[in-house]
Scaffold this motif. Sequence first.
Motif, short mmCIF file in Angstrom:
data_model
loop_
_atom_site.label_atom_id
_atom_site.label_comp_id
_atom_site.label_asym_id
_atom_site.label_seq_id
_atom_site.Cartn_x
_atom_site.Cartn_y
_atom_site.Cartn_z
N PHE A 39 0.83 -1.20 0.00
CA PHE A 39 0.00 0.00 0.00
C PHE A 39 0.86 1.26 0.00
O PHE A 39 0.63 2.20 -0.77
CB PHE A 39 -0.94 0.01 1.22
N PHE A 40 1.88 1.28 0.85
CA PHE A 40 2.71 2.47 0.95
C PHE A 40 3.58 2.66 -0.29
O PHE A 40 3.87 3.80 -0.68
CB PHE A 40 3.55 2.46 2.23
N ILE A 41 3.99 1.58 -0.92
CA ILE A 41 4.70 1.71 -2.20
C ILE A 41 3.76 2.33 -3.25
O ILE A 41 4.14 3.24 -3.98
CB ILE A 41 5.23 0.34 -2.68
N GLY A 42 2.53 1.84 -3.31
CA GLY A 42 1.55 2.39 -4.25
C GLY A 42 1.23 3.84 -3.95
O GLY A 42 1.10 4.67 -4.87
N ASP A 46 1.85 6.88 -6.52
CA ASP A 46 0.74 7.76 -6.91
C ASP A 46 1.08 9.23 -6.68
O ASP A 46 0.77 10.09 -7.51
CB ASP A 46 -0.53 7.39 -6.15
N ARG A 47 1.71 9.53 -5.55
CA ARG A 47 2.08 10.92 -5.27
C ARG A 47 3.18 11.39 -6.21
O ARG A 47 3.16 12.54 -6.67
CB ARG A 47 2.51 11.07 -3.82
N TRP A 48 4.13 10.52 -6.49
CA TRP A 48 5.26 10.88 -7.33
C TRP A 48 4.83 11.11 -8.78
O TRP A 48 5.27 12.05 -9.44
CB TRP A 48 6.32 9.80 -7.24
N GLY A 50 1.59 11.54 -9.80
CA GLY A 50 0.41 12.37 -9.90
C GLY A 50 -0.85 11.61 -10.29
O GLY A 50 -1.83 12.22 -10.73
N THR A 51 -0.84 10.30 -10.16
CA THR A 51 -2.05 9.53 -10.47
C THR A 51 -2.93 9.48 -9.23
O THR A 51 -2.50 9.81 -8.13
CB THR A 51 -1.68 8.11 -10.93
N LYS A 52 -4.17 9.07 -9.42
CA LYS A 52 -5.12 9.09 -8.31
C LYS A 52 -5.60 7.67 -7.97
O LYS A 52 -6.66 7.24 -8.41
CB LYS A 52 -6.33 9.96 -8.65
N GLY A 53 -4.80 6.94 -7.23
CA GLY A 53 -5.22 5.64 -6.72
C GLY A 53 -4.94 4.45 -7.63
O GLY A 53 -5.24 3.33 -7.26
N VAL A 54 -4.35 4.68 -8.78
CA VAL A 54 -4.09 3.57 -9.71
C VAL A 54 -3.06 2.62 -9.11
O VAL A 54 -3.28 1.41 -9.05
CB VAL A 54 -3.62 4.11 -11.08
N PHE A 55 -1.94 3.19 -8.67
CA PHE A 55 -0.87 2.33 -8.15
C PHE A 55 -1.22 1.76 -6.77
O PHE A 55 -0.78 0.67 -6.43
CB PHE A 55 0.46 3.09 -8.11
N ILE A 56 -2.00 2.49 -5.98
CA ILE A 56 -2.44 1.94 -4.70
C ILE A 56 -3.26 0.67 -4.95
O ILE A 56 -3.04 -0.36 -4.31
CB ILE A 56 -3.28 2.97 -3.90
#
Length: 94
Positions: A39-42, A46-48, A50-56
Amino acid sequence: MPEKKKKVFDYNRDRAWAENLYVVTQLGLTMAGCIAFCFFIGLYLDRWLGTKGVFITIFIILGVIGGANVVYRQILEITEQKEDGKTNFNNGID
């Protein structure tokens, strides 16, 4: 009125119960740890990017799959130890 005796945990008497509790706790924490790590990797990705929840979402799914794999291998190891007569739970340290 007579006093009730306090029940005290006796490891020799309740050993099987204590070992089962240890195994269930270990499996649960392993699964939760894998999911939280992913979760924290995602979240970081996402923050890096600029996506919104895709990688989470992707990494939580990977964490569930990875955690289930690790838990499955731990269960196999524990059952093999019990079949061989080795009920020594020492976290893999010989």
